[in-house]
Write a protein that holds these residues in place. Structure first.
Motif, short mmCIF file in Angstrom:
data_model
loop_
_atom_site.label_atom_id
_atom_site.label_comp_id
_atom_site.label_asym_id
_atom_site.label_seq_id
_atom_site.Cartn_x
_atom_site.Cartn_y
_atom_site.Cartn_z
N PHE A 348 33.21 33.12 49.76
CA PHE A 348 32.75 32.56 48.49
C PHE A 348 31.25 32.31 48.57
O PHE A 348 30.66 32.30 49.65
N ARG A 403 43.92 36.94 43.75
CA ARG A 403 42.46 36.91 43.74
C ARG A 403 41.93 36.01 42.63
O ARG A 403 41.02 35.20 42.83
N ASP A 404 42.54 36.12 41.44
CA ASP A 404 42.08 35.31 40.31
C ASP A 404 42.28 33.82 40.59
O ASP A 404 41.39 33.00 40.32
N GLU A 407 40.08 32.52 43.70
CA GLU A 407 38.65 32.43 43.40
C GLU A 407 38.33 31.18 42.61
O GLU A 407 37.25 30.59 42.76
#
Length: 657
Positions: A348, A403-404, A407
């Motif tokens: 990140f 992933r969505d 994140e």
């Protein structure tokens, strides 16, 4: 003795008997700067204005000398010249793995007589294995895997009597392993993917087949060598021998045929298994799977090898190996960079990219605990970085959904949250990488040690933990009306060295399948919650109220039993208050602080409010945080009484607040 051996021995002899100058930290610094100038690639980010090299990244000093030099995966290229390591005479650990260094390792490494850990794997070193290595009698870990070393394996390894790890896989070594090969302390050995032939020496036959794959070796754990099988004789005399040979030839042919069929079927089964696991053991990969299975362990200079191997490192090492071994072939191949679509750790924006998946699999690790969403490990990376790694279980959503969701978790940024630094996703493995919290969890601190050596948790620490946890949860709730934690409990409140609270495991409830959720928050779950994956913010407030009660009483929610059926912690506290035994509620460690009894009762009242039966009776997290902030400010204005004094507060004092 090989021709190139004599100059090395002469150099070592002269260096020891006739040193040109007395080495010190200044000479160590000069040597490191010479190394920086000699190799190309990514610039070593050292602040050379600092006088002491001990402050440089990858450098660790002991007794005012450089003892550890770790420069893994920093794109070093070119050949290491002589004249650098001869000054680093106190070097104990050297790691130059996963670079692009060529030529032969410099012969002045022979002057590093204290060297115990040498990691050169994943480079482009070539030529014979250097003879000077056999003069480093303190070596314990030696990894030369995944290079271009050629020539034969020398019996000089027998001189390394303390050597426990020897990895030579994925090179171009030829010939046979010397029959007298005998390194007495050897525990890990791998020569896979070399051009070796002949039989496996008897001292190495205890190692598994994985240590010899991709070679033409035979015997021991492998197939028997040709000509070693004996045919029993049925009688004496020359004529009898001739007749027996003719008699047995038919049986031998049948045996060979049957064996060939069985071997073919076995080969097909192995190929199917390998295809399913998508595992690759091709020569020339940067890191071999066997290397991934065996993480590197540093052997410190201040302890004997026996102490280290049988002490704290032993357990961590075996755990790390087990964790890495549990990784599927897909994850290992991806860690090795195999395939055009190889996946990597995804960092990140607020995380430094100082390591990769391969580093993570090699890390020395220990299990921190098995929780709702998977197993957590403390991983000590080779460059010294310490992280916490969670291996998720029961993740059933697609990669895009994962992933969505993850994140959005990685975007959470607050001083009272444990930051998520990176993640890895493949079909079979899902890993999350967090900052490591040195003091562990609040649960362990409250319930883990009740012996005489326990350090009591005073009011100041407990109230600060309550405030930090409240602020972290309040931040989560501020990110959206539908955003909640869903798994608030004392084991998910982690602590820094200064006892600052950090909320962990937030945002994970929506990643797992239903099999992971039942009973995951026993004692903390709000009465209205029927689906543990769908927890409202008011349900979070209930769990936080139970957490406050746990802080004040010192009792775990599942341990507050009044009868055989068992009663949850909020009901137990309320029953004590109704009977006017308020002082009996508090942990004995808190009863000594007479001057803050008012604040303690205020926090108790807040806990009861948060754990109200009906959601609309509970305060918001913003209100709860504000009330804790007020009582903490009030506590700071009071002088604490160090003498024990039991609190005598009537039940109506609680109900009136």
């Amino acid at each position: 003795m090989k021709p190139q051996t004599l100059p090395i021995l002469v150099f070592t002899f002269l260096t020891i008997l006739f040193p040109f100058s007395k080495p010190d930290l200044a000479s160590d610094r000069s040597a490191l700067l010479a190394l920086r100038s000699a190799v190309g690639g990514r610039t070593l980010l050292w602040n050379i204005t600092e006088t002491s090299p001990c402050l440089w990244a990858g450098v660790i000093c002991e007794q005012n000398r450089v003892a550890v030099l770790r420069l893994p995966g920093v794109a070093l290229s070119g050949q290491l010249p002589n004249g650098i390591f001869g000054n680093l005479t106190r070097l104990r650990t050297l790691s130059l793995r996963l670079n692009a260094l060529t030529g032969s390792p410099p012969s002045d490494l022979a002057a590093c007589v204290n060297l115990r850990n040498l990691y050169l794997q994943g480079n482009l070193f070539s030529g014979d294995i250097p003879e000077f290595l056999f003069t480093l009698h303190d070596l314990v870990r030696l990894n030369l895997a995944s290079n271009n070393f050629s020539g034969e394996i020398s019996s000089g390894f027998n001189n390394l009597t303390r050597l426990k790890t020897l990895f030579l896989e994925s090179n171009s070594l030829t010939g046979s392993i010397p029959p007298g090969f005998d390194v007495p302390s050897l525990q890990q050995f791998n020569v896979s993917n070399n051009q070796l032939n002949g039989s496996v020496p008897s001292k190495l036959q205890t190692f598994s087949k994985d240590s010899f794959l991709g070679t033409s070796l035979c015997g021991g754990p492998l197939d028997s060598c040709p000509g070693n099988a004996t045919i029993p004789s049925a009688g004496g005399g020359a004529g009898g021998g001739s007749n027996n040979k003719k008699k047995l030839s038919g049986g031998a042919i049948a045996g060979i045929a049957i064996g060939s069929v069985l071997g073919f079927l076995l080969l097909v089964a192995i190929l199917i298994l390998l295809c399913r696991k998508k595992s690759s053991s091709k020569k020339g990969s940067t890191v071999d799977i066997a290397t991934v299975k065996h993480p590197e362990v540093e052997i410190p200079g201040e302890k004997s090898v026996r102490e280290v191997e049988n002490g704290g490192y032993g357990n961590g090492y075996s755990v790390a190996a087990a964790a890495a071994a549990a990784m599927t072939g897909t994850a290992k191949a991806e860690a090795n960079g195999g395939g055009a679509g190889a996946k990597k750790l995804v960092f990140f924006g607020n995380a430094a990219r100082v390591f990769d998946l391969e580093d993570l699999l090699r890390a020395s690790a220990e299990v921190l605990g098995k929780g709702t969403f998977g197993t957590a490990y403390k991983a000590v990376l080779e460059m010294g970085t310490v992280v916490a790694v969670k291996r998720l279980k029961d993740v059933t959503i697609t990669e895009k959904e994962f992933r969505d969701k993850i994140e959005s978790v990685g975007a959470m940024d607050h001083q009272n949250l444990v930051p998520l630094r990176a993640y890895y996703f493949s079909r079979d493995e899902k890993l999350l990488v967090y900052d490591y919290m040195a003091m562990g969890s609040l649960s362990a601190l409250l319930h883990g040690n009740k012996g005489a050596g326990r350090t009591p948790l005073n009011w100041e620490i407990r109230s600060a933990i309550a405030l930090g946890a409240a602020r972290g949860i309040e931040y989560l709730h501020s990110q959206g009306a539908n955003i909640s934690h869903g798994n608030i409990k004392s084991s998910n409140i982690l602590l820094t060295k200064s006892y600052d609270a950090r909320v962990s495991d937030f945002g994970l409830a929506h990643l797992v399948g239903p099999s992971a959720t039942p009973n995951r928050v026993a004692g903390y779950r709000a009465p209205e919650v029927t689906d543990p994956r769908k927890v409202s913010q008011k349900a979070d407030v209930y769990s936080f109220g139970v957490l406050l009660l746990e802080l004040l009483t010192g009792k775990a929610p599942t341990h507050a039993l009044l009868n055989e059926e068992g009663v949850d912690l909020p009901r137990w506290v309320q029953s004590i208050v109704r009977e006017e035994w308020t002082s009996e509620v508090f942990d004995l460690e808190l009863l000594r602080y007479q001057s803050v009894e008012e604040e303690m009762v205020q926090l108790l009242q807040l806990a009861v409010d948060c754990a109200a039966q009906y959601p609309d009776k509970r305060p918001s997290m913003s209100e709860a945080t504000r009330r804790i902030e007020e009582l903490c400010r009030s506590s700071l204005r009071e002088d604490q009484d160090p003498q024990p004094d039991y609190i005598n507060v009537a039940a109506d004092d609680v109900s009136s607040r």
